[in-house]
Structure formats: C-alpha cells, structure tokens
Design a protein around this motif. Sequence first.
Motif, PDB file in Angstrom:
ATOM      1  N   LYS A  41      18.662   1.293 -16.940  1.00 20.90           N
ATOM      2  CA  LYS A  41      17.767   1.168 -18.098  1.00 20.90           C
ATOM      3  C   LYS A  41      17.554  -0.290 -18.503  1.00 20.90           C
ATOM      4  N   LEU A  42      18.423  -1.164 -18.038  1.00 22.22           N
ATOM      5  CA  LEU A  42      18.338  -2.577 -18.420  1.00 22.22           C
ATOM      6  C   LEU A  42      17.779  -3.413 -17.273  1.00 22.22           C
ATOM      7  N   PRO A  43      16.845  -4.297 -17.546  1.00 17.43           N
ATOM      8  CA  PRO A  43      16.368  -5.211 -16.500  1.00 17.43           C
ATOM      9  C   PRO A  43      17.518  -6.038 -15.908  1.00 17.43           C
ATOM     10  N   THR A  44      18.508  -6.334 -16.742  1.00 16.50           N
ATOM     11  CA  THR A  44      19.647  -7.110 -16.262  1.00 16.50           C
ATOM     12  C   THR A  44      20.817  -6.192 -15.909  1.00 16.50           C
ATOM     13  N   GLY A  45      20.509  -4.903 -15.688  1.00 18.28           N
ATOM     14  CA  GLY A  45      21.563  -3.901 -15.559  1.00 18.28           C
ATOM     15  C   GLY A  45      22.404  -3.975 -14.297  1.00 18.28           C
ATOM     16  N   GLU A  46      22.013  -4.800 -13.337  1.00 18.13           N
ATOM     17  CA  GLU A  46      22.814  -4.911 -12.117  1.00 18.13           C
ATOM     18  C   GLU A  46      23.918  -5.946 -12.241  1.00 18.13           C
ATOM     19  N   VAL A  47      23.834  -6.752 -13.311  1.00 16.32           N
ATOM     20  CA  VAL A  47      24.819  -7.837 -13.455  1.00 16.32           C
ATOM     21  C   VAL A  47      25.433  -7.829 -14.844  1.00 16.32           C
ATOM     22  N   GLU A  48      26.442  -8.641 -15.021  1.00 22.31           N
ATOM     23  CA  GLU A  48      27.060  -8.840 -16.328  1.00 22.31           C
ATOM     24  C   GLU A  48      27.740 -10.207 -16.294  1.00 22.31           C
ATOM     25  N   VAL A  49      28.102 -10.676 -17.486  1.00 21.21           N
ATOM     26  CA  VAL A  49      28.731 -11.987 -17.554  1.00 21.21           C
ATOM     27  C   VAL A  49      30.165 -11.811 -18.036  1.00 21.21           C
ATOM     28  N   LEU A  50      31.108 -12.214 -17.204  1.00 18.83           N
ATOM     29  CA  LEU A  50      32.521 -12.141 -17.574  1.00 18.83           C
ATOM     30  C   LEU A  50      32.861 -13.403 -18.362  1.00 18.83           C
ATOM     31  N   VAL A  51      33.231 -13.204 -19.624  1.00 21.39           N
ATOM     32  CA  VAL A  51      33.341 -14.330 -20.549  1.00 21.39           C
ATOM     33  C   VAL A  51      34.711 -14.987 -20.471  1.00 21.39           C
ATOM     34  N   ASP A  52      34.733 -16.328 -20.415  1.00 24.62           N
ATOM     35  CA  ASP A  52      36.023 -16.977 -20.633  1.00 24.62           C
ATOM     36  C   ASP A  52      36.005 -18.020 -21.750  1.00 24.62           C
ATOM     37  N   GLU A  53      34.910 -18.048 -22.481  1.00 25.33           N
ATOM     38  CA  GLU A  53      34.926 -18.832 -23.718  1.00 25.33           C
ATOM     39  C   GLU A  53      33.904 -18.228 -24.665  1.00 25.33           C
ATOM     40  N   VAL A  54      34.289 -18.031 -25.920  1.00 21.82           N
ATOM     41  CA  VAL A  54      33.345 -17.468 -26.893  1.00 21.82           C
ATOM     42  C   VAL A  54      33.481 -18.210 -28.208  1.00 21.82           C
ATOM     43  N   MET A 112      28.842 -25.683 -33.124  1.00 18.30           N
ATOM     44  CA  MET A 112      28.553 -25.319 -31.741  1.00 18.30           C
ATOM     45  C   MET A 112      29.404 -26.107 -30.762  1.00 18.30           C
ATOM     46  N   GLY A 113      29.948 -27.196 -31.228  1.00 15.87           N
ATOM     47  CA  GLY A 113      30.669 -28.056 -30.301  1.00 15.87           C
ATOM     48  C   GLY A 113      29.717 -28.667 -29.297  1.00 15.87           C
ATOM     49  N   ALA A 114      30.186 -28.940 -28.111  1.00 19.74           N
ATOM     50  CA  ALA A 114      29.354 -29.605 -27.106  1.00 19.74           C
ATOM     51  C   ALA A 114      28.666 -28.605 -26.193  1.00 19.74           C
ATOM     52  N   LEU A 115      29.055 -27.326 -26.338  1.00 15.71           N
ATOM     53  CA  LEU A 115      28.514 -26.315 -25.434  1.00 15.71           C
ATOM     54  C   LEU A 115      27.049 -26.022 -25.747  1.00 15.71           C
ATOM     55  N   ARG A 116      26.196 -26.005 -24.723  1.00 10.74           N
ATOM     56  CA  ARG A 116      24.781 -25.717 -24.941  1.00 10.74           C
ATOM     57  C   ARG A 116      24.325 -24.597 -24.029  1.00 10.74           C
ATOM     58  N   ARG A 117      23.395 -23.823 -24.528  1.00  7.62           N
ATOM     59  CA  ARG A 117      22.850 -22.694 -23.781  1.00  7.62           C
ATOM     60  C   ARG A 117      22.254 -23.161 -22.447  1.00  7.62           C
ATOM     61  N   SER A 118      22.582 -22.469 -21.380  1.00  8.08           N
ATOM     62  CA  SER A 118      22.033 -22.835 -20.074  1.00  8.08           C
ATOM     63  C   SER A 118      20.998 -21.829 -19.594  1.00  8.08           C
ATOM     64  N   HIS A 119      21.072 -20.600 -20.042  1.00  5.14           N
ATOM     65  CA  HIS A 119      20.186 -19.555 -19.542  1.00  5.14           C
ATOM     66  C   HIS A 119      19.725 -18.665 -20.692  1.00  5.14           C
ATOM     67  N   ALA A 120      18.582 -18.024 -20.480  1.00 12.65           N
ATOM     68  CA  ALA A 120      18.169 -16.947 -21.367  1.00 12.65           C
ATOM     69  C   ALA A 120      18.746 -15.651 -20.806  1.00 12.65           C
ATOM     70  N   ALA A 121      19.041 -14.723 -21.688  1.00  9.08           N
ATOM     71  CA  ALA A 121      19.674 -13.477 -21.258  1.00  9.08           C
ATOM     72  C   ALA A 121      18.858 -12.802 -20.162  1.00  9.08           C
ATOM     73  N   ALA A 122      17.539 -12.774 -20.352  1.00 12.68           N
ATOM     74  CA  ALA A 122      16.687 -12.039 -19.421  1.00 12.68           C
ATOM     75  C   ALA A 122      16.649 -12.692 -18.047  1.00 12.68           C
ATOM     76  N   SER A 123      17.071 -13.960 -17.977  1.00 11.56           N
ATOM     77  CA  SER A 123      16.964 -14.674 -16.704  1.00 11.56           C
ATOM     78  C   SER A 123      18.184 -14.458 -15.815  1.00 11.56           C
ATOM     79  N   ILE A 124      19.182 -13.750 -16.323  1.00 10.40           N
ATOM     80  CA  ILE A 124      20.380 -13.489 -15.520  1.00 10.40           C
ATOM     81  C   ILE A 124      20.074 -12.347 -14.548  1.00 10.40           C
ATOM     82  N   THR A 125      20.087 -12.660 -13.266  1.00  9.48           N
ATOM     83  CA  THR A 125      19.788 -11.626 -12.273  1.00  9.48           C
ATOM     84  C   THR A 125      20.821 -11.700 -11.147  1.00  9.48           C
ATOM     85  N   VAL A 126      20.628 -10.834 -10.161  1.00  7.71           N
ATOM     86  CA  VAL A 126      21.562 -10.864  -9.028  1.00  7.71           C
ATOM     87  C   VAL A 126      21.546 -12.226  -8.346  1.00  7.71           C
ATOM     88  N   ALA A 127      20.433 -12.947  -8.485  1.00 12.36           N
ATOM     89  CA  ALA A 127      20.341 -14.271  -7.861  1.00 12.36           C
ATOM     90  C   ALA A 127      21.351 -15.246  -8.457  1.00 12.36           C
TER      91      ALA A 127
END
Length: 592
Positions: A91-104, A1-16
């Motif tokens: 159809k998705l609760p998180t359907g108004e947003v998305e995460v643009l990835v720059d590290e995977v 995993m390296g040093a990277l740690r989860r900061s959010h749950a998927a469902a918690s990503i909102t327009v906020a």
Amino acid sequence: MGALRRSHAAASITVASVGEEVVLAGWVQRRRDHGGVIFVDLRDRGGLVQIVFKPDTSPECHERASGLRAEYVILVRGRVQRRSDETVNPKLPTGEVEVLVDEVRVLNRATPPPFAIEDDPDVDESVRMRHRVHDLRRAPLQKALRLRHRLFQAVRASLSDQGFLEIETPMLTRSTPEGARDFLVPSRLQPGSFYALPQSPQIMKQLLMVAGFDRYFQIARCFRDEDQRADRQLEFTQVDLEMAFVGVEEVLACLEELTVRACAESAGIEFPRPFPRISYAEAMARFGSDRPDTRIQLELVDLTDAFERSDFRAFRGVVDSGGIVKCLPIHDAEALSRGQIDRLEAMVKKELGGKGLAWIRVDGNGDWQSPIAKFLSEAERGAIAKRCEARPGSLLFFQADDATRANAILSRLRVDLGRRLGRVDGRDHELLFVVDFPLFEAAEGGELTYVHQPFVAPHEEDLALLDSDPARVRGTHYDVVMDGVELGSGSLRNHRADVQRRIFDVMGYGRKQTEERFGFLLNALESGAPPHGGFAFGLDRWVMVLAGAESLREVIAFPKTQRGQDLLLEAPSEAEDLQLEELSLRVRRPAQ
RNA sequence: GGGACGGUAGUUCAACUGGUUAGAGCACUGGCCUGUCACGCCAGAAGUUGCGGGUUCGAGUCCCGUCCGUCCCGCCA
C-alpha cells in the motif's frame, strides 16, 4: 537540530537507496510499539516512509522512540534496508524499504491532533477549519496546493512567453456602484472617506491598455462582499489579462494557448484544439445553462409552441405570460423509481423554487404513466412523443415557467441525473468557449441592464441596433467553460467613448451620473485608446476543477466559512476603540 | 433576506413514547508485547448534551429564541 541536516525526502527512499545512510526529518504519522521493535511512519511534505527502532541496534534510540507521539517533529539518521518479502507493504510507495534508525532527535513535541492526519478524515469541516494547520498536513490539501502552484507557474510562463507584462494594480482603490457589494477600507487621512478593495482590476487594466502596455496580465486578488457558495469565496484569485489591437479571434487563440499549456504542465491533461464553440443561445436551448457540461449526454427539448393553444391550463398559462415549456427526456430510465421522482419533485419545489415537476413515464407496453397525461390532447401527446423521441423506458421531466427558472431547474436535473445514471461520454475533462452573449438583459423594472459588465463592446455589425433595438445587440463577450464550470470570462471593451456613452444611455444612467462615476474612464478613452479586449480566469475554480474538488475550500490554504469567518484566526474581529477613533468611526451595535 | 440538513467526550456516533449515575468506536493516559503497517491485549481518564429561556415532579429528548457549520434560492459573473 544540532549539525544534522536532512539528506532525503521520505518519498525518495527506494530500493535504489538500500544500504545508504540517510537523514530524514518530518512528523510522526503513527507509532506501532511492539515492546521490542518499534515502527514509526515518518511523514514529510512529499510522502511517508517506515522507520524502525530496535532495542539491540541502539537501546538509547529505542528508549526515545517509545516516547514518540503522533505529530512529534523528529530528525533521524539511519540506514536504508530492504524489507523481507513477508513484511513488504504494497500500500506504500516506499513499502519495499525501511530505515533502521541509529540516531533520533525530537525537534519538537506536539499536542495530540484533533483528528487523524489521513486522506479522508471523518470529521466536521468546522473542526478542520479551526485546526487548519493539521488539515493542511493532509495529503489531499498538500497535493491541491502543489497543483495550484504549478498552475500559477505555467500561467505565468505561458503569458510571459506570449509577450504579456505582469503589472500590479492597487488594492486600495475606489468604490464603483456597479456589480457586487464592495469591501470598504476607512481612510485615516481622509476622515469619512473609504477605499474599496477591487472586485477585479477591470478598469485599471483598460487604463494600462490606453497607456500603451499592449499586453498585460496579473494574478490578482479580488474581493466581493456577497453571500458565499461552495464555488464562491469573499476573496479569490484571478488571472487577469488584457491585450490591445486585437479582435475576438486573437484573444480566444491566446486563451487556448494559455489553458492548454497550463492544464498540461500543471495536471498533465491534454486538450484538442481548437476548442468547441457554442453560442449562448444554443447552450441555453440544448442544456439550459450558459456553462454546459456537454460530456453529459442528455439534452433539453423545447415544447413551448406545442402548448400555445393548449387546454392544459398549467402549461398554457405559462406560455401566455411569456414563459416556456421544456422537457428533459431520459431514455432507458427504469432505474429511477417513483420514490426518487417524488424526491426530485420535492427538491425542485423546495430548493429551486419550481412550481412542480411534471413527468411522463413510458412503460414497457408503450403506455404513459403520468400525472399530467390525462390533460394532454392527442396533438400534444404526438408532439411530445416525436420531439422527445419517447419510447418504452423513457422518462420525461417537464418545466413550464419563465425561461430563466425553467432552464435553471432542468439544467440542474440534467447534471444530477446525468451523473447519477452515468450518461457521460468517455472524456475526463472538457474545455469549450461560449460566445455571442446578449449585451443587455431586462432588469426588474423593465429597463435594460448589462449582462456581464458595462464595458463589453457590442458586435461591430450590431452597432446600429444600439439605437433601434438595443435588446438584440450581441456583445463580444466569451466564457471559457471547463467540465460545466465557468472558469472565466472576457470580451472586447468599448474603446470609443461615444459607444461607451451610448451604452450608459441605454441603461438609463444620466449624463451627470455617468461623468461622476466614469468620467476618468471616458477621458482616458478620449485620450487615444486602442481597441482592446481581455479575459479573467477564476484561478481557484480552475484548480478546483483540475483537482476534482467539490469546494474552493479544498484548494485555498486559509478559506473562509459560508458566513465569511476565518475560524482559525477568528476573523473578522471587533476593532479597538483607539483604532476606531483614528479612523473617525463609531460602531452602532445592534440593540440587545 | 429565505429554504433544507446538522450541532451530545478531543473526534465520529448512540441514548425508545420525557424517567436511575448520558454510552460505544477511534484518539488520549498507564501497563504488557521483537515484524507491525488502521499492530494486538489489559486497565483507566475523559461531558457546560452549542447558548439562553420556557413547559414538567423530572428535559440530551418537548416548545420558543439565539449562535455556529454545510448545501441551495435570492445576491454574485
């Protein structure tokens, strides 16, 4: 995993969170690779969010994303962005947003799942059981097990607040010949002897009352080696409780407090108090069941006395031999076709062991269409019409049989047809008490045996009947019924050894047999036992009802199949010779 | 112990009255594709027809047995 740690749950990503950098971890639900842009639905324990890989944002990530497959475990860092209006997914609760990835990072690869991880997978249940890990990733099971957890917590909180002490009792215990078949555990130290796994902590909790603990509870695993059903597993979980110095009212008040709070806190369901109470006799008379779903607005009608002197032999014979004649009237039943009636009759005969299914249909002119009408006298027709309130459009189903079977069959028809025809009141759920069960019932040999268990105390005012007419003694037994499902049952117990002995007498247990099996309990009762009573909830069933599930297997993480196998672990399995030897056991294998 | 339904590719199903090399969707593999969300398009690989026996020139199909899954009765509270 390296040093990277989860900061959010998927469902918690909102327009906020638009503009924030987030780190997500989870499973690849689905990859949509457009050659250029790649979309991945990332699933974690709470939900789903779309993550995006673009070749011009991070060519390396994009390259890696094209190798992602379903159920790969990944960790991504990226920035939350608002989706453009055309690309919002409602159809998705998180359907108004998305995460643009720059590290995977691919934390782990995965073999292709045997079936799609979706809410309603079209696969055989045995496949789900064999691949239970995949099955458990599905949202319905995740939800059910979360509900189960919340119910456990609420039960513990309520009982603890009511002064109950959580005390464990042994799993390795002693076989008693009553009740269900025991699971036996061979003893190594005592060759030839066996422990039994508890069918319930019944006797132990009574001993705790005698010991002065006053209020006890336990979330206890129970084992019964009997054939299974959708609502019965070999091992299951009870909320077991017992209290001293109480009568029925105090126990029921405690149960109301517990169930109301637990249902509210776990599932957000509110119930009015006090709960309705219905006697066993009334439940059987009106609904043909001791666990009625009274939301279904159909009721049975007893016609036994109308056929006491009938010339209609099929009914008269049953009445003469002590059976009953009952009817399930359904009004405005034009929707039920003749073909459907025939199928019902076939089910009654084949599945339920009924003799048949007599019926009368009142047509638009008030005429009776019926295979039995021609056998009925004027008086009988009158009695039927009046008591069933028959009118054009009515369909009457009859059962003439011994009371148990007639009620069982009509009760089943009542529930099936009531649901199918939508004859329900508006309530989503219902909780009620069934009370005043008889203490004894006739066994096959004509002898009396207990209805529930041998420790149920009789009604105080019925004590005298124990000698004169034991069959009429009412027990202090009560059930809690939710939506037509028996959630559990309880009673006051015999705290006087002489009453308990008398009950064993009535059931025909010899003095010696009684002392051998129950001597320790009787001794305990004689040592200063307070009046006490309690209850046990089938917790799995409770979750099942709250979750709206059809089977316990939907609310148990690792359930067993109908033949008692765990298809994941492939249990049970044969034992090693060495193990058997240590246990002084020899296995007799069935002949080829 | 009994009754009902089911078992064919990873999966869901099809294959007529027994008749060529057991097919299709999804999944999978490869290729193409920059706004999808059940993405799309092209190509490919994939089978002990649950298992054993029998009938037959020939069995996924018929017969017998057996195993497994689900629902129900009995059993179980």
